[in-house]
Design an enzyme around this catalytic site. Structure first.
Site, PDB file in Angstrom:
ATOM      1  N   THR A 137     -14.734  -2.674  -0.847  1.00 24.99           N
ATOM      2  CA  THR A 137     -14.939  -1.988  -1.636  1.00 24.99           C
ATOM      3  C   THR A 137     -16.106  -3.431  -2.644  1.00 24.99           C
ATOM      4  O   THR A 137     -16.145  -3.983  -2.470  1.00 24.99           O
ATOM      5  CB  THR A 137     -13.391  -2.784  -2.443  1.00 24.99           C
ATOM      6  OG1 THR A 137     -12.509  -2.891  -1.957  1.00 24.99           O
ATOM      7  CG2 THR A 137     -13.769  -2.865  -4.043  1.00 24.99           C
ATOM      8  N   GLU A 154      -1.021  -2.388   2.614  1.00 23.85           N
ATOM      9  CA  GLU A 154      -0.694  -3.402   3.920  1.00 23.85           C
ATOM     10  C   GLU A 154       0.875  -3.118   3.858  1.00 23.85           C
ATOM     11  O   GLU A 154       1.489  -3.199   2.714  1.00 23.85           O
ATOM     12  CB  GLU A 154      -1.069  -4.460   3.262  1.00 23.85           C
ATOM     13  CG  GLU A 154      -2.300  -4.752   3.579  1.00 23.85           C
ATOM     14  CD  GLU A 154      -2.456  -6.438   3.718  1.00 23.85           C
ATOM     15  OE1 GLU A 154      -1.984  -7.311   4.249  1.00 23.85           O
ATOM     16  OE2 GLU A 154      -3.947  -6.936   3.348  1.00 23.85           O
ATOM     17  N   LYS A 182     -11.978   3.165  -7.546  1.00 21.15           N
ATOM     18  CA  LYS A 182     -11.125   2.052  -6.788  1.00 21.15           C
ATOM     19  C   LYS A 182     -11.462   0.548  -7.625  1.00 21.15           C
ATOM     20  O   LYS A 182     -10.194   0.317  -7.599  1.00 21.15           O
ATOM     21  CB  LYS A 182     -12.389   1.999  -5.998  1.00 21.15           C
ATOM     22  CG  LYS A 182     -11.868   0.200  -4.830  1.00 21.15           C
ATOM     23  CD  LYS A 182     -10.861   0.670  -4.259  1.00 21.15           C
ATOM     24  CE  LYS A 182      -9.831  -0.462  -3.815  1.00 21.15           C
ATOM     25  NZ  LYS A 182      -9.065  -0.536  -2.547  1.00 21.15           N
ATOM     26  N   ASN A 203      -7.268  -0.775  -8.817  1.00 22.96           N
ATOM     27  CA  ASN A 203      -6.370  -1.538  -8.071  1.00 22.96           C
ATOM     28  C   ASN A 203      -6.250  -2.101 -10.106  1.00 22.96           C
ATOM     29  O   ASN A 203      -5.134  -3.027  -9.718  1.00 22.96           O
ATOM     30  CB  ASN A 203      -6.864  -2.807  -7.383  1.00 22.96           C
ATOM     31  CG  ASN A 203      -7.418  -2.329  -5.949  1.00 22.96           C
ATOM     32  OD1 ASN A 203      -5.901  -1.300  -5.933  1.00 22.96           O
ATOM     33  ND2 ASN A 203      -7.858  -3.019  -4.386  1.00 22.96           N
ATOM     34  N   ALA A 258       9.076  -6.487 -11.528  1.00 17.87           N
ATOM     35  CA  ALA A 258       8.726  -8.085 -12.227  1.00 17.87           C
ATOM     36  C   ALA A 258       9.161  -8.608 -10.781  1.00 17.87           C
ATOM     37  O   ALA A 258      10.117  -8.566 -10.322  1.00 17.87           O
ATOM     38  CB  ALA A 258       9.732  -8.106 -13.163  1.00 17.87           C
ATOM     39  N   GLY A 259       8.674  -9.544 -10.990  1.00 17.90           N
ATOM     40  CA  GLY A 259       8.336 -11.053  -9.938  1.00 17.90           C
ATOM     41  C   GLY A 259       7.995 -12.172 -10.056  1.00 17.90           C
ATOM     42  O   GLY A 259       7.423 -12.098 -10.757  1.00 17.90           O
ATOM     43  N   GLY A 299      -0.427 -10.534  -5.041  1.00 18.90           N
ATOM     44  CA  GLY A 299      -0.805 -11.452  -3.961  1.00 18.90           C
ATOM     45  C   GLY A 299      -2.028 -10.511  -3.468  1.00 18.90           C
ATOM     46  O   GLY A 299      -2.304  -9.061  -3.791  1.00 18.90           O
ATOM     47  N   CYS A 316      -6.358  -7.757  -2.337  1.00 20.89           N
ATOM     48  CA  CYS A 316      -6.712  -6.743  -2.782  1.00 20.89           C
ATOM     49  C   CYS A 316      -7.513  -6.827  -4.245  1.00 20.89           C
ATOM     50  O   CYS A 316      -8.278  -7.119  -5.140  1.00 20.89           O
ATOM     51  CB  CYS A 316      -6.237  -5.124  -2.628  1.00 20.89           C
ATOM     52  SG  CYS A 316      -6.365  -4.622  -0.673  1.00 20.89           S
ATOM     53  N   LYS A 321       3.662  -9.795   0.723  1.00 17.68           N
ATOM     54  CA  LYS A 321       4.239  -8.437   0.841  1.00 17.68           C
ATOM     55  C   LYS A 321       5.653  -8.686   2.519  1.00 17.68           C
ATOM     56  O   LYS A 321       4.556  -9.149   2.707  1.00 17.68           O
ATOM     57  CB  LYS A 321       3.918  -7.129  -0.429  1.00 17.68           C
ATOM     58  CG  LYS A 321       2.963  -7.271   1.040  1.00 17.68           C
ATOM     59  CD  LYS A 321       2.096  -5.817   0.195  1.00 17.68           C
ATOM     60  CE  LYS A 321       2.138  -4.804   1.069  1.00 17.68           C
ATOM     61  NZ  LYS A 321       1.780  -3.579   0.442  1.00 17.68           N
TER      62      LYS A 321
END
Ligand code: UGA
Length: 433
Positions: free
Chosen positions: A122, A149, A200, A204, A248-249, A253, A256, A316
């Site tokens: 990127t 990922e 790209k 994101n 939501a959370g 992270g 990327c 994650k």
């Protein structure tokens, strides 16, 4: 006799490079993959991976005969004309993308070769144009990466879209890249280099914006007694909005989103444009990573000497990647408040040990919960939903769970005697400070 497929070269065998190498080998291409780290190349040659990505080790081993790992650029250049550049472009102190690894690759290429450079890394919009000016004999194609990922193997085989950016003069190279991806049957967008580079970054940044948006909605939901899960469901039914990326959370992270949102903001800033929205997206995300601290304080008062167990550390599930993980910020904040932090992740403990030296790492969730005043669910690993929560309650000093990913079943936890707090749900005690 089967048709001999065009050899594919991969430069930089990190996460993107390895998936690219294994993916094209799976499609029948001979692949030469080059990395500058001898230990990594030696391990990969033995079929050993240094990262956790479901299905990838199997794909590498299944195609071992088609993939050559090497440290030698000369071997790569001899064996392949189509070269995917997959080196990383981490953020610099200024928030711009660090292009030094890309530049190091360019410096190793012969100025008079006929290779096709296919940029997967990127890079800021405009990078391709400047590389093309430095290496006029080479063809240049921008082919941004959209893999996630944890699901990278499936994403390689079933992409939502393939984006191919090439400028006038490089049509043949663009067609060769399109040919490599043709067996996947994905929608393919052919455009110019700068637009491909922007697709790209914009993709994101938009996904990160969606997450920060729903996290702010979650914070308002807590104030007005609404449930963000219901709100997201109702919003997502509008096909213009779409249901994905509205979970939501405690913030996004990974390697990327944080990097690319910052790189796009800086790219705009370097041209004199202040991308105000992205400034807020970043700030909301930083604050969201700390929300849990207030929730714990609402239940426990001061956190001094309180034992807090973090369930999950990776950014994650289904990865051991700890880059920009919310757990890092949270652990530091909790320790800053005087808490004793213990943590467990099914696969990221080893990587976490390098980063979190004052956090005690447990071998299982139940071990982490022993004597804890609170559990915080940080990463939504399936095994935490399956945990024997009644047994967990019996081991803990206090049965309190703060679910940072709204992943656990509140009814089940309450039945096991827990006080349960999620994100964007009605608070059980007071309001977070
Ligand atoms: C992301 C993009 O999704 C990929 O398309 C892209 O190729 C990749 O970046 C990249 O640029 O290489 P990735 O970082 O692997 O992929 O992970 P995501 O699944 O997108 O999740 C990113 C973060 O957002 C995680 O921390 C996740 O917990 C968080 N998230 C995601 C939320 O908080 N809420 C959501 O609704 C979705």
């Amino acid at each position: 006799m089967s048709e001999r497929r065009e050899p594919v070269g991969v430069i930089g065998v990190g996460w993107v490079g390895l998936v690219t190498a294994a993916g094209f080998a799976e499609l029948g291409h001979p692949v030469i993959a080059r990395d500058i780290l001898p230990d990594k190349v030696a391990a990969l040659s033995r079929g050993e991976l240094q990262m956790h990505e479901p299905g990838l080790a199997e794909m590498v081993r299944r195609n071992a005969e088609r993939i050559t790992f090497t440290t030698e650029m000369a071997e790569l250049l001899e064996g392949a004309r189509l070269l995917f550049v997959c080196v990383d472009t981490p953020p610099t102190y200024s928030g711009d993308a660090d292009l030094s690894r890309v530049r190091a690759v360019i410096d190793e290429l012969p100025a008079d070769g006929d290779q096709v450079l296919i940029m997967k890394s990127t890079v800021p919009a405009g990078t391709g144009e400047s590389i093309r000016r430095d290496l006029p004999r080479l063809s240049y194609v921008s082919c941004p990466e959209f893999l996630k990922e944890g699901t990278a193997v499936a994403d390689f085989m079933n992409p939502d879209r393939v984006v191919i950016g090439a400028n006038p003069g490089d049509e043949e190279a663009a067609a060769a890249v399109a040919g490599l991806y043709a067996p996947l049957g994905a929608e393919t967008l052919q455009t110019d280099v700068a637009s491909a580079e922007m697709i790209k970054l914009a993709s994101n940044a938009f996904l990160a914006t969606k997450i920060s948006f729903i996290n702010e909605i979650a914070n308002v939901c807590e104030e007005v007694g609404a449930d963000v899960g219901e709100v997201a469901r109702g919003m997502g039914l509008d096909e213009r909005i779409g249901a994905s990326f509205l979970r939501a959370g405690i913030g996004y992270g990974g390697s990327c989103f944080p990097k690319d949102v910052s790189a796009l903001k800086m790219l705009a800033g370097n041209t004199g444009y202040h991308f105000q929205l992205l400034t807020s997206v970043i700030e909301v995300n930083e604050l969201q990573k700390r929300r849990v601290v207030g929730k714990l304080q609402a239940h426990l008062g001061s956190l001094i000497d309180k034992r807090v167990a973090l369930l999950g550390l990776a950014f994650k599930p289904d990865t051991d990647d700890m880059r920009e993980a919310s757990s890092l910020v949270l652990a530091a904040r909790l320790q800053g408040e005087g808490a004793e932090v213990v943590a467990y992740d099914p696969v990221a403990n080893a990587r976490a040990a390098e980063l979190l030296d004052s956090v005690e790492l447990a071998e299982s969730a139940l071990e982490a919960l022993e004597g804890a005043d609170a559990a915080v669910l940080v990463t939504e690993w399936g095994e935490f939903a399956e945990l024997d929560w009644a047994a967990a309650a019996a081991r803990m000093a206090r049965p309190l769970v703060v679910d940072g990913r709204n992943f656990l079943d509140p009814g089940k936890l309450r039945a096991a005697g827990f006080a349960y707090e999620g994100i964007g749900k009605k608070q059980e005690i007071g309001a977070p400070s």
